[in-house]
Every structure is written in structure tokens, then in C-alpha cells.
Design a protein around this motif. Structure first.
Motif, PDB file in Angstrom:
ATOM      1  N   ASN A 213     -12.052   4.453  -8.851  1.00  0.00           N
ATOM      2  CA  ASN A 213     -11.289   4.666  -7.622  1.00  0.00           C
ATOM      3  C   ASN A 213     -11.486   6.058  -7.022  1.00  0.00           C
TER       4      ASN A 213
ATOM      5  N   ASP B 263      -5.571  -3.853  -7.817  1.00  0.00           N
ATOM      6  CA  ASP B 263      -6.529  -3.181  -6.930  1.00  0.00           C
ATOM      7  C   ASP B 263      -7.888  -3.824  -7.210  1.00  0.00           C
TER       8      ASP B 263
ATOM      9  N   ASN C 112      -9.107  -2.525  -2.267  1.00  0.00           N
ATOM     10  CA  ASN C 112      -8.303  -3.612  -1.683  1.00  0.00           C
ATOM     11  C   ASN C 112      -7.091  -3.770  -2.580  1.00  0.00           C
ATOM     12  N   THR C 113      -5.896  -3.609  -2.023  1.00  0.00           N
ATOM     13  CA  THR C 113      -4.690  -3.701  -2.840  1.00  0.00           C
ATOM     14  C   THR C 113      -4.011  -5.041  -2.569  1.00  0.00           C
TER      15      THR C 113
ATOM     16  N   GLU D 166      -1.627   6.214  -7.565  1.00  0.00           N
ATOM     17  CA  GLU D 166      -2.876   6.967  -7.619  1.00  0.00           C
ATOM     18  C   GLU D 166      -2.700   8.058  -8.674  1.00  0.00           C
TER      19      GLU D 166
ATOM     20  N   HIS E 137       0.839  -1.191   0.000  1.00  0.00           N
ATOM     21  CA  HIS E 137       0.000   0.000   0.000  1.00  0.00           C
ATOM     22  C   HIS E 137       0.885   1.256   0.000  1.00  0.00           C
TER      23      HIS E 137
ATOM     24  N   MET F  94      -4.574   4.053 -10.666  1.00  0.00           N
ATOM     25  CA  MET F  94      -5.933   4.091 -10.132  1.00  0.00           C
ATOM     26  C   MET F  94      -6.509   5.478 -10.397  1.00  0.00           C
TER      27      MET F  94
ATOM     28  N   VAL G 279      -5.975  -4.896   2.343  1.00  0.00           N
ATOM     29  CA  VAL G 279      -4.704  -5.272   1.716  1.00  0.00           C
ATOM     30  C   VAL G 279      -4.591  -6.794   1.758  1.00  0.00           C
TER      31      VAL G 279
ATOM     32  N   MET H 133      -7.153   3.829  -3.150  1.00  0.00           N
ATOM     33  CA  MET H 133      -7.143   2.372  -3.248  1.00  0.00           C
ATOM     34  C   MET H 133      -8.432   1.791  -2.675  1.00  0.00           C
TER      35      MET H 133
ATOM     36  N   VAL I  27       0.543  -6.740  -9.045  1.00  0.00           N
ATOM     37  CA  VAL I  27      -0.211  -5.961  -8.058  1.00  0.00           C
ATOM     38  C   VAL I  27      -1.565  -5.574  -8.640  1.00  0.00           C
TER      39      VAL I  27
ATOM     40  N   GLY J  95       1.331   1.496  -3.795  1.00  0.00           N
ATOM     41  CA  GLY J  95      -0.078   1.881  -3.922  1.00  0.00           C
ATOM     42  C   GLY J  95      -0.279   3.367  -4.129  1.00  0.00           C
TER      43      GLY J  95
END
Lengths: 467, 477
Positions: free
Chosen positions: B344, B293, B360-361, B265, B257, B328, B460, B358, B291, B261
Motif C-alpha cells: 500500500n 482493501d 480499492n476499499t 493506514e 473510506h 494498510m 470504493v 488505500m 472491510v 479507511g
């Protein structure tokens, strides 16, 4: 004149809401009812690369109540409730929820309202000059202009400042009233304005460096000029270019006022009555003992005119007073509201804070590490080798043990001079050892925030970096 | 919708908002020439219960209601809100937000309801359960923790419940509602021995009702919190310096995250302030790393049926085998990058404008046996529980704090360590992921993410992870 009138009208309206909330809760069977009403408005304007990015403006109002239902000799059952609905229906629902929940909670022998004899009268509430009509009158165009000026000064300070997270100018004004079934009523209002400028510069390897500078005051006239904030933000950001790790080692650590303030915040949370009776602080049973170096005197002063954390009365209605918390290194008191005081067999220190949601707990007001006589420059000059910390990252503090471990960035000091910028290291120790290890306290205090400190130096900490 | 609390703006509420009213407000919002506007109605009820010293000591409930109006003009956003659903108050908010524009603009499109998935159906909301049942769950945790060991001297159990009803109407023609339940249980204990005092904790929850406790009982959490506190009584000072670190599955996703993460963004990349700017298609992590999301995980704390701008998020691949695939997105960033909405755009409440956030990452599982991963470490740290983290977006430096960790010596987990921070650089650490376990785990629902002063619930997930070198911020050389 109109300002005085509107204050009077607001005070009367908030008290009237409070009276109705107290009456509604009492009618449902609450033995004690304490209402809090908050009303406020804010405006925030953000500019990025010279163009407006966000203008946000709104007003809001909320009501909260704490009720207590007496259960014979066993004590009071306590609950809180809050709502943004201030209609008659909203008040009725608020009171119903609170009384229903109080009946669900179980009697607590230590719960109860403050002694009536301790409550302050409205006539005793001093005017602390917390409200500035100039701040309240700032409109969107003016806020944008300040933000634009601040950012332009940062962008214009050096050709390497090519990007920006923007500049934000905000103003907020708020009023709060407390009315209790014990007969207390108090009203206060205040303003706050701030400007933050956050430039971004490109560094080697695709990395960027962001920095910021800010000014904040209750009165408009006290703010630093936009250009000063912007230029200083650029200077701070550029100074980070080329930041690197240093070797793992023990060294002296100098904390600039913002970083030092964060340490002081940890001390404040560790001497809060709630943490003490819950035995969730490393400072349990330490009143009267040395908890910091003799250079350290910390005062909590709610009565500072124009202070960011000032208040004439506490959240339970006790008259505010200046508290010397740490004197020459010795801990003199914990922050106590009525409940935590009873739990510890002590008297309230008039440190109760009542949130808009109705809950009460001890808090600081203006919590200030008293400045020393050494200038910030002299502190650096007298440091042979060490880290000068400007930013800390993360939540690495265990209140129960005092163990401290946080990310840090700043500058490397060699032979009394800041040499190169440092990032991606941690500094670790234990807060008890850190406060006792303070060997220099600066003279550079700026009361921008309710917890404030000058520059300080800690003789030795573990720095973890490369290797 | 609960029996007791009905959103005033719902069709059976006290101030129902229908298509006609929403269209009228959107027209006011765009009356000065905005390009886009949306209305965000939110009704949120929160409850909290605190059990301490053998009694339910605190109980609280709060209700908030409001409308946030956003108007966009070019890169600029005007935002205003009101807490009163009287038409005059709502129109006033729309007018204030409208002031960001002064010419040109678009007209709103007629509103059509959109359908949404149902990722967290709840047969009985916790608000519809008698308070005494919640008190009993907390009492059970308290009793269980005390019974486990005489060294447990304090127990604090808490339950927070929330229902968030939202209605979103957009000037490009969408109208959508969602009902988002959330509960969170927490338990904290203190163990004392020979004057030493140590804390342990356990918690969880998600978008469901009290059926959560059928999966993990209060007694289970008591066992976990007590185990941690007693273990910590023997904890020693952690080492300082760079070393190998193995992260336990589940909550270690916090590393992900923070390390990648936030940097992915889209707002930071649109503004070119993230160190992942302009790197789509490039290698940003070791090839083991994929990875994702994923807003679709049933009942997870970070899942949403619709984001706070009226878009339905799905499962989005951010990094595929180490290669950056995308960011995202919120609406504004999607338009900037000319990519579809990823759903998102989230906000803390009607008082806040949406930002790319985020849900759920996830770092997807690898092929290693978790035991083999530990065995491969000569000297390092095994990280089991976490207190949270933070990242500097501009350069990727991040920290996260360990609240339960152990030394690894010659491939064996040995002594427990005191709280310690890890610090690393996101892209650097992601390249140093050298082993991934096949033991994927989703964190129990406890995490809250903060950005620009706005908090939102997130999830996460990750397998056991080995990082070949990261700086451990202990005190021992």
C-alpha cells in the motif's frame, strides 16, 4: 551583488527559453503562442518527537504553452501543453503537441489574446519585495533546527502534550517568466517560508485530539518565533480536550480567521468569471446588488509589498491593479481574464492567472476582507450563545445554489465566554444568507495567506448535532 | 507503452536505465550510511479535453519525467528528485538524499527483476486513438443531454487520459516496472426552470482505454446527469439532527473510506495518532462489517500491479466481522509492526515520498434485501450521490457530502433534498451499521484521495447500508 547578477542571468535564461517556445509554435502554424516558464527549488524538513523524520530537497523547471490557431472569422482554436523536458527536443515536442491539439479543438468566437494596447511593459513592473535571499539560503540543518524548536515548545508547554504529528519547516523559491507572441514579456520571482507545528493529545475513550498552529511569510524576518508557534499549537490542541456534540439548534456562529478565510474562498470562487459565464454560481447577474452585510468590504490587492499573492502583472501581461470587489456589502465586479470578460461583454480586471501548465483563468491575488474595529475578544464577549468555529471539514458547498453545509468544531459560547470544546456538528445555511448575516467583523487580520480574513460573526445558522 | 510516448528510462527509450546504472545510483544513495534506499523513475503523459457550448473548447497535454531518490536511516527519510536523467543529475539527487545518514548503514543488494500480475491489460491505449474519436464521444454526450429535456441549458463534458510508466529499484534487490493507464470521463449539466438553476453530473472511468464507453456510453451518462439535475429542481431543504440513513450501493463506499479507511493506514498507527491505534484484534465495527482493501479488481481506478515501493499488493482483510485484523502498510510501517509488506505504499509522483494509501476499499455485501432496508426506516434519509468527504484521523470524526439524497418517510423514498453534509464518528458509525444489502457495487472510476498534499486514484465499493443514527447537517428542525 552576486544576487543581482544571478537574477539577471535567470531572467535572461527564462526569456530565451520562452522565445524559443514561441518561435517553435509559430513555425508550426500557431497564430498566437504564449509561453510560461517556471523554475523553483524547495526544502522541507520535518521533525517528530525531536528526531528528523523527513528532509526533502529538490529543484525543478517546467515549460508550458497556450497556442491559438485562427480560423477565418469563426475565431481561434485553442490548446495548451506543458512539459518538464526543457531540452530542444522537449521544446519541439511541446510545440507539436499544442498545435496538433489546437487543430483538434474547435473555433471559439470569444477566444483570443488580449488587446496589444492593454499589455504592460517590463519597465512598468514594480518590485513588490517578494524575494528574500535569506529564505533562499536556508539549508537542511537550519530548517531542522526551526522545526525542532517549534515542536519542543509544543511538547514542553504542558505534560499532557505527549505525542505529535510533527513540525515542518519549509522554504520555497520560484521564478516565472511569460513570453507571448503579442510582444509581452514579464519575469518575477519570490520566496515563501513556513513553520507548522501539529501536537496530538490523548482524550477520553481512546480518542485523540490534534491541533496545529502555523506561520508563513515571504520574508524570513516576518515569521513568528518557533516557540510562539509551538506554544500556541499546544494551547489550541489542549483546548479541544473533552470536545462534545451540542444539541441541534439555530445559533450565532463566530468564525476564527482560518475558518473565515475558508468562507472568503467560497466567495472568491463564486465571483470568478468562469463560474459566472458558465452560470455555475449563485452570484450570476448580481453586480451592483447587495451580496453581503454593509460591514463587508473585500479588496483584491496584487500590489501589497511582500504579499503572499502579490504580482506586478497578471497572467496575460496586463498591469496589476487594486480591485475593490465588495464595498459595504455591494458587489462591484467579477474576477475576469480576457476570455471571461469577452464572454460577459466586460473588460478584463487584470485577474488572469497563468499556471505552469499553460492554462489561463481568472484568480484572486491577495483577497482580503477588510478588518473592522471590534477585537476578536469583544466579538466573543458580545455573543450571548453560539458556536466559535476553529475548524471546518468537508466540501459541502453547492456553487450553483449557494447551499452550504459543513462539519465544524470549536467552542461553545455562553454568556460571552468560551465554555467547552465542541466537535462532530455541522453548520448549515446558504452563502448568500451567511454573508448578509455578518453582524461583526474583527480587527485581527494577519496576512499569512493569499486569502485572508479577520474574525467574523454570522448572526444565525443551523447547527446540527445530537437529537 | 503508447506508440507516440516512450518512457525515456525504458529499454528502448532515450536514456535507458539498466541494472548497472540503478545499482550504481543505489550505492551513491547509501554511501553515507543509509539503511535502505530506492529509486523511483516516473514518466507520465496526461491529456485533457473539454467540450462546452457545442464545441471542443479546450484541449491539453502534458509530459512529466523524473527520478525520486529516497534514503532511510532509522525513522528518518531523506528525499530528493531530479527531472533530468543525465547521470550527473541523478547522482546529485542520490547524494542529497544520502545526507540524511552519517554513519553505519547497509550495502545495496544486486538487483533482480520481480514478476507482477497484469490487472489492467489494455489492447489500445486512448493515446493511440485519434483525437477526433475522443471529440466525438464528448459531442455525443453533449447532444444527448440537450436532447433529453429543454430545461437543460448548459452541458460540460470532459475526458482526461493518462499513462504512467514507473520503474522502481530498491536496495534490497528488487527492480520492477509497471505501466498504469487511467481515463476519467465527466459530464455536468445545468437545468433551469422559473429562475431556479440546478446541477447534475455523472462520470466514470478506470484503468483502461476508450473501451470504457462500450460498458457505459456517453448517452448513458447524459441520461444520468440530466435525471439528477431535473430531480434537484424540486429539492427541498434537508432536515437537521440525528436520524436513520440508508446509503445506496457503490459510491457510498466514500463513507467507508473516511470512517475507517484512513484510520487504518499504518503510518497513523505507527505514530499512535489514529484512534484505531493498538486495536488489532478488537471490535471496531458491527459484526456485519467485513472491510477489505483489494488492489486486484480488474481495470478499477484504484487497482495497481505493484505499489510505488516495488511491492505487489493483494486483497487484504482489514476488518473481519467487526474485528480489526490489520492495517494498510508501507515499507517503513511493515518493518515497525514486523508484518509482511501489504503493497500500500503509494505516491502522487516522483516528487513525493510514499505513504500508506488505500487502493480499492470494499465493505462486503450482507444478506438483506435492499428494498427491505428502505422499508425498515420510519423517518430518515436515502443517500444516492456524493461530493466527497474528509476525516480527522485523531478522533475519527468524518464528514461526507450528499449531492443527491431523499427523505424516507414510513419506509418509502419521497422528496429530493438539497445538498447536505453528514457528520459522524468513524468507530461509532461503524458500530451502528445495522443492515447490509446483498447488492454489492463498485463505484465507477471517479474518486481521488488526498493525504499530506498527495493525490492518488482510488476505488470504493459497498452494498446498500443502513446506519441507525448519524447527524444530518440540514437546516430544517
Amino acid at each position: 551583488m552576486s544576487d543581482v547578477k544571478s537574477t539577471e542571468a535567470q531572467r535572461a535564461a527564462l526569456f530565451s527559453l520562452g522565445d524559443r517556445i514561441v518561435a517553435a509554435a509559430r513555425a508550426l502554424g500557431a497564430d498566437v503562442a504564449e509561453a510560461v516558464i517556471s523554475e523553483g527549488s524547495h526544502l522541507s524538513a520535518k521533525v517528530r518527537l525531536g528526531e528528523p523524520e523527513l528532509v526533502e530537497e529538490a529543484g525543478s523547471r517546467s515549460i508550458g504553452v497556450r497556442v491559438m490557431v485562427k480560423d477565418g472569422e469563426q475565431g481561434y482554436r485553442v490548446a495548451v501543453s506543458y512539459s518538464s523536458d526543457t531540452s530542444e527536443q522537449g521544446i519541439a515536442r511541446l510545440a507539436e503537441d499544442a498545435v496538433e491539439l489546437a487543430r483538434l479543438s474547435e473555433p471559439d468566437a470569444f477566444a483570443g489574446p488580449p488587446e496589444a494596447s492593454l499589455l504592460s511593459k517590463e519597465s512598468e513592473h514594480v518590485d513588490l519585495d517578494l524575494f528574500d535571499p535569506k529564505v533562499d539560503g536556508i539549508d537542511g540543518a537550519m530548517a531542522l533546527r526551526h522545526a525542532k524548536n517549534g515542536e519542543a515548545a509544543a511538547l514542553g508547554a504542558d505534560p499532557r502534550v505527549t505525542n505529535s504529528e510533527g513540525a515542518t519547516f519549509s522554504r520555497a523559491s520560484g521564478a516565472k517568466a511569460i513570453v507571448t507572441s503579442g510582444g509581452f514579456r514579464g519575469y518575477s520571482r519570490g520566496t515563501y517560508a513556513s513553520l507548522t507545528v501539529s501536537p496530538v493529545v490523548d482524550d477520553e475513550g481512546g480518542k485523540k485530539r490534534s491541533g496545529y498552529h502555523w506561520t508563513a511569510k515571504r520574508h524570513y524576518a516576518g515569521l513568528l518565533p518557533d516557540e510562539v508557534v509551538g506554544k500556541e499549537a499546544a494551547r489550541r490542541t489542549l483546548a479541544k480536550l473533552g470536545a462534545k456534540k451540542v444539541e441541534t439548534q439555530e445559533c450565532a456562529v463566530v468564525f476564527d480567521p482560518d475558518a473565515a478565510r475558508s468562507l472568503l474562498g467560497l466567495l472568491a470562487s463564486s465571483i470568478s468569471g468562469g463560474a459566472i459565464w458558465r452560470k455555475s454560481s449563485y452570484l450570476v447577474d448580481r453586480i451592483g446588488t447587495e451580496i453581503a452585510s454593509p460591514l463587508v468590504t473585500v479588496v483584491d490587492d496584487p500590489l501589497l509589498p511582500q504579499g503572499p499573492g502579490s504580482r506586478a502583472f497578471d497572467g496575460e501581461g496586463l498591469l496589476s491593479r487594486r480591485n475593490v470587489v465588495v464595498e459595504n456589502g455591494k458587489l462591484l465586479m467579477y474576477f475576469l481574464d480576457t476570455y471571461s470578460a469577452k464572454k460577459l461583454g466586460l473588460a478584463s480586471t487584470a485577474s488572469a492567472s497563468r499556471g505552469g501548465s499553460g492554462g489561463v483563468g481568472p484568480s484572486t491575488t491577495n483577497f482580503i476582507l477588510q478588518p473592522g474595529t471590534t477585537s476578536a475578544e469583544e466579538i466573543v464577549a458580545s455573543t450571548q450563545r453560539g458556536l466559535y468555529v476553529t475548524d471546518m471539514m468537508g466540501f459541502g458547498f453547492n456553487a450553483v445554489t449557494g447551499d452550504f453545509s459543513r462539519g465544524a468544531s470549536g467552542f461553545w459560547i455562553e454568556d460571552g465566554k468560551k465554555t467547552f470544546p465542541v466537535s462532530e456538528v455541522t453548520i448549515s445555511s446558504n452563502l448568500d444568507a451567511m454573508l448578509k448575516g455578518i453582524d461583526l467583523v474583527g480587527s485581527d487580520l494577519d496576512l499569512r495567506s493569499a486569502i485572508a480574513s479577520p474574525t467574523i460573526r454570522i448572526a444565525s445558522m443551523t447547527l446540527a448535532g445530537s437529537g | 507503452m503508447t506508440h507516440r510516448y516512450t518512457a525515456p528510462f525504458s529499454s528502448n527509450g532515450s536514456s535507458p536505465i539498466d541494472t548497472a546504472i540503478a545499482e550504481r545510483l543505489l550505492a551513491v544513495a547509501l554511501s553515507r550510511g543509509g539503511d535502505y534506499a530506492d529509486l523511483f523513475f516516473e514518466y507520465e503523459v496526461s491529456g485533457s479535453y473539454g467540450y462546452e457550448e457545442g464545441i471542443l473548447k479546450s484541449a491539453g497535454r502534458g509530459v512529466s519525467l523524473g527520478l525520486g531518490v529516497r534514503v532511510r536511516k532509522g525513522e528518518a527519510t531523506g528525499y530528493a528528485y531530479c527531472e533530468d536523467l543525465a547521470i550527473e543529475a541523478m547522482e546529485h539527487a542520490a547524494k542529497i538524499a544520502a545526507q540524511i545518514a552519517s554513519e553505519g548503514g547497509k550495502k545495496p543488494v544486486g538487483l533482480q527483476p520481480i514478476s507482477t500480475p497484469s490487472r489492467y491489460p489494455v489492447s489500445e491505449l486512448s493515446f493511440d486513438v485519434d483525437g477526433a474519436a475522443k471529440r466525438e464521444l464528448l459531442r455525443r454526450a453533449d447532444v444527448a443531454a440537450r436532447a433529453l429535456d429543454p430545461r437543460i441549458t448548459r452541458v460540460e463534458a470532459s475526458l482526461a487520459e493518462q499513462i504512467r510508466e514507473i520503474l522502481i529499484a530498491t536496495s534490497d534487490g528488487k527492480i520492477v516496472t509497471d505501466s498504469q493507464p487511467l481515463i476519467r470521463f465527466g459530464l455536468r449539466v445545468i437545468a433551469e426552470e422559473n429562475g431556479k438553476r440546478r446541477a447534475g453530473s455523472s462520470g466514470g472511468g478506470g484503468r483502461l482505454g476508450l473501451s470504457y464507453f462500450e460498458g457505459k456510453s456517453p448517452e448513458w451518462h447524459a441520461g444520468e446527469a440530466v435525471r439528477q439535475a431535473l430531480t434537484m429542481l424540486d429539492a427541498r431543504e434537508a432536515p437537521a439532527g440525528e436520524m436513520e440513513v440508508v446509503l445506496a450501493p457503490g459510491d457510498s463506499g466514500i463513507l467507508l473510506h473516511e470512517a475507517v479507511g484512513h484510520g487504518l493506514e499504518a503510518d497513523f498507527n505507527r505514530k499512535k495518532t489514529s484512534n484505531y491505534t493498538d486495536q488489532v484484534g478488537q471490535r471496531v465495527a458491527s459484526e456485519l462489517c467485513t472491510v477489505v482493501d483489494d488492489a486486484t479488481i480488474p481495470h478499477s481506478r484504484g487497482s495497481i500491479d505493484v505499489d510505488d515501493e516495488g511491492n505487489v499488493p493483494e486483497k487484504a482483510v482489514l476488518i473481519e466481522k467487526g474485528i480489526l485484523r490489520g492495517y494498510m502498510q508501507d515499507r517503513q510501517s511493515s518493518e515497525h509492526f514486523h508484518v509482511p509488506f501489504s503493497g500500500n505504499g503509494r505516491r502522487e509522483s516522483f516528487k513525493s515520498h510514499p505513504l500508506p494509501r488505500m487502493t480499492n476499499t470494499l465493505l462486503l455485501a450482507g444478506e438483506h434485501d435492499p428494498e427491505e432496508i428502505v422499508k425498515s426506516v420510519k423517518k430518515g434519509i436515502f443517500a444516492k450521490k456524493f461530493g466527497g468527504g474528509q476525516v480527522d484521523i485523531s478522533n475519527g470524526d468524518f464528514v461526507f457530502s450528499l449531492t443527491e439524497s431523499y427523505l424516507i418517510e414510513d419506509g418509502v423514498i419521497t422528496a429530493p433534498l438539497k445538498d447536505v453534509n453528514l457528520i459522524g464518528n468513524g468507530p461509532d458509525v461503524m458500530r451502528k451499521v445495522t443492515m447490509l444489502g446483498r447488492d454489492m457495487e463498485l463505484s465507477d472510476g471517479i474518486w481521488t484521495c488526498g493525504k499530506d498534499g498527495q493525490s492518488v486514484p482510488v476505488g470504493v465499493a459497498c452494498p446498500t447500508i443502513k446506519i441507525s443514527a448519524i447527524t444530518v447537517g440540514g437546516t430544517q428542525r
